[in-house]
Design a protein around this motif. Sequence first.
Motif, mmCIF file in Angstrom:
data_model
loop_
_atom_site.group_PDB
_atom_site.id
_atom_site.type_symbol
_atom_site.label_atom_id
_atom_site.label_comp_id
_atom_site.label_asym_id
_atom_site.label_seq_id
_atom_site.Cartn_x
_atom_site.Cartn_y
_atom_site.Cartn_z
ATOM 1 N N ILE A 42 0.835 -1.210 0.000
ATOM 2 C CA ILE A 42 0.000 0.000 0.000
ATOM 3 C C ILE A 42 0.866 1.255 0.000
ATOM 4 C CG2 ILE A 42 -1.686 1.305 1.362
ATOM 5 C CD1 ILE A 42 -3.014 -1.349 2.032
ATOM 6 N N GLY A 43 1.941 1.254 0.777
ATOM 7 C CA GLY A 43 2.863 2.392 0.754
ATOM 8 C C GLY A 43 3.520 2.553 -0.606
ATOM 9 N N GLY A 44 3.859 1.433 -1.246
ATOM 10 C CA GLY A 44 4.426 1.498 -2.588
ATOM 11 C C GLY A 44 3.444 2.050 -3.604
ATOM 12 N N LEU A 45 2.169 1.708 -3.460
ATOM 13 C CA LEU A 45 1.149 2.269 -4.356
ATOM 14 C C LEU A 45 1.030 3.781 -4.187
ATOM 15 C CD1 LEU A 45 -1.691 -0.398 -4.195
ATOM 16 C CD2 LEU A 45 -0.279 0.202 -6.161
ATOM 17 N N PHE A 46 1.064 4.251 -2.946
ATOM 18 C CA PHE A 46 1.021 5.699 -2.711
ATOM 19 C C PHE A 46 2.249 6.381 -3.309
ATOM 20 C CE2 PHE A 46 -2.262 5.059 0.530
ATOM 21 C CZ PHE A 46 -3.062 6.159 0.279
ATOM 22 N N LEU A 47 3.420 5.806 -3.134
ATOM 23 C CA LEU A 47 4.632 6.390 -3.703
ATOM 24 C C LEU A 47 4.588 6.392 -5.224
ATOM 25 C CD1 LEU A 47 7.430 4.974 -1.390
ATOM 26 C CD2 LEU A 47 6.600 7.310 -1.511
ATOM 27 N N PHE A 48 4.152 5.276 -5.818
ATOM 28 C CA PHE A 48 4.064 5.195 -7.274
ATOM 29 C C PHE A 48 3.075 6.222 -7.823
ATOM 30 C CE2 PHE A 48 2.135 3.395 -11.122
ATOM 31 C CZ PHE A 48 3.263 3.313 -11.928
ATOM 32 N N PHE A 49 1.908 6.329 -7.198
ATOM 33 C CA PHE A 49 0.895 7.286 -7.641
ATOM 34 C C PHE A 49 1.414 8.722 -7.547
ATOM 35 C CE2 PHE A 49 -2.563 10.171 -6.349
ATOM 36 C CZ PHE A 49 -3.308 10.160 -7.512
ATOM 37 N N SER A 50 2.005 9.079 -6.416
ATOM 38 C CA SER A 50 2.440 10.462 -6.227
ATOM 39 C C SER A 50 3.619 10.808 -7.130
ATOM 40 C CB SER A 50 2.792 10.717 -4.761
ATOM 41 O OG SER A 50 3.842 9.868 -4.358
ATOM 42 N N LEU A 51 4.540 9.885 -7.343
ATOM 43 C CA LEU A 51 5.658 10.171 -8.238
ATOM 44 C C LEU A 51 5.203 10.250 -9.693
ATOM 45 C CD1 LEU A 51 8.488 8.054 -6.603
ATOM 46 C CD2 LEU A 51 8.163 10.533 -6.519
ATOM 47 N N THR A 52 4.197 9.463 -10.060
ATOM 48 C CA THR A 52 3.637 9.571 -11.407
ATOM 49 C C THR A 52 2.981 10.923 -11.616
ATOM 50 O OG1 THR A 52 3.270 7.186 -11.472
ATOM 51 C CG2 THR A 52 2.022 8.520 -13.041
ATOM 52 N N ILE A 53 2.218 11.375 -10.646
ATOM 53 C CA ILE A 53 1.583 12.699 -10.740
ATOM 54 C C ILE A 53 2.636 13.795 -10.793
ATOM 55 C CG2 ILE A 53 0.075 14.361 -9.524
ATOM 56 C CD1 ILE A 53 -1.371 12.026 -10.883
ATOM 57 N N PHE A 54 3.693 13.665 -10.011
ATOM 58 C CA PHE A 54 4.771 14.654 -10.021
ATOM 59 C C PHE A 54 5.429 14.735 -11.396
ATOM 60 C CE2 PHE A 54 9.376 15.409 -9.602
ATOM 61 C CZ PHE A 54 9.321 16.743 -9.243
ATOM 62 N N ILE A 96 -3.643 17.595 -9.619
ATOM 63 C CA ILE A 96 -3.745 16.854 -8.363
ATOM 64 C C ILE A 96 -2.505 17.152 -7.534
ATOM 65 C CG2 ILE A 96 -3.899 14.553 -7.331
ATOM 66 C CD1 ILE A 96 -5.081 13.605 -10.013
ATOM 67 N N PRO A 97 -2.655 17.559 -6.278
ATOM 68 C CA PRO A 97 -1.464 17.765 -5.446
ATOM 69 C C PRO A 97 -0.822 16.420 -5.088
ATOM 70 C CG PRO A 97 -3.445 18.161 -4.166
ATOM 71 C CD PRO A 97 -3.884 17.913 -5.582
ATOM 72 N N TYR A 98 0.454 16.319 -5.339
ATOM 73 C CA TYR A 98 1.150 15.046 -5.131
ATOM 74 C C TYR A 98 1.808 14.953 -3.752
ATOM 75 C CZ TYR A 98 5.406 17.669 -6.051
ATOM 76 O OH TYR A 98 6.414 18.577 -5.986
ATOM 77 N N LEU A 99 2.057 16.064 -3.100
ATOM 78 C CA LEU A 99 2.825 16.060 -1.852
ATOM 79 C C LEU A 99 2.148 15.310 -0.702
ATOM 80 C CD1 LEU A 99 5.539 16.960 -0.848
ATOM 81 C CD2 LEU A 99 4.526 19.110 -0.140
ATOM 82 N N PRO A 100 0.840 15.463 -0.450
ATOM 83 C CA PRO A 100 0.238 14.685 0.643
ATOM 84 C C PRO A 100 0.334 13.173 0.450
ATOM 85 C CG PRO A 100 -1.212 16.487 0.056
ATOM 86 C CD PRO A 100 -0.122 16.446 -0.973
ATOM 87 N N SER A 101 0.095 12.700 -0.765
ATOM 88 C CA SER A 101 0.191 11.253 -0.973
ATOM 89 C C SER A 101 1.643 10.780 -0.953
ATOM 90 C CB SER A 101 -0.504 10.847 -2.268
ATOM 91 O OG SER A 101 0.108 11.459 -3.371
ATOM 92 N N LEU A 102 2.577 11.634 -1.366
ATOM 93 C CA LEU A 102 3.991 11.275 -1.283
ATOM 94 C C LEU A 102 4.425 11.136 0.174
ATOM 95 C CD1 LEU A 102 6.740 10.904 -2.789
ATOM 96 C CD2 LEU A 102 7.080 13.339 -2.421
ATOM 97 N N LEU A 103 4.038 12.096 0.997
ATOM 98 C CA LEU A 103 4.383 12.026 2.419
ATOM 99 C C LEU A 103 3.679 10.856 3.102
ATOM 100 C CD1 LEU A 103 4.393 15.799 3.385
ATOM 101 C CD2 LEU A 103 6.350 14.299 3.015
ATOM 102 N N ASN A 104 2.461 10.563 2.698
ATOM 103 C CA ASN A 104 1.751 9.412 3.251
ATOM 104 C C ASN A 104 2.467 8.116 2.898
ATOM 105 O OD1 ASN A 104 -0.363 8.061 4.614
ATOM 106 N ND2 ASN A 104 -1.323 7.644 2.645
#
Length: 121
Positions: A42-54, A96-104
């Motif tokens: 789940i943490g990897g999914l959040f990182l992948f999603f936020s880095l893709t958005i970034f 979409i703001p990527y920072l909250p999901s990246l920090l999560n």
Amino acid sequence: MLLLAKKVARLFIPSEIAVLAASYIHYHDLSLVHYINTSFFIGGLFLFFSLTIFILSSGFFDRTANGFRKTFTFNGKGLSKDELSEIKPLSELIAIPYLPSLLNGVLLMAVMMVCLWIYYL
């Protein structure tokens, strides 16, 4: 900064509940190893999603998307220069703001690392 902390807290608590629920649903048991495995995914999914958005919002693929628009035709017709200039770049479409999901994702991975360290003690 306080607003960002509130957004991350609103995202982190449900994420932890989702990790526990997914761990229990998938393994039919709650243990430290199951928690570590589930929180990694789940943490990897959040990182992948936020880095893709970034990457998409940084403008990295704007030239590529523009090149595809110039190269390929739509319904047998090419686009004129005026039509191409009216199309918004890909980076402007992603809002979409990527920072909250990246920090999560980083927090979930940090908790997973602490649990991994406890497990191997």
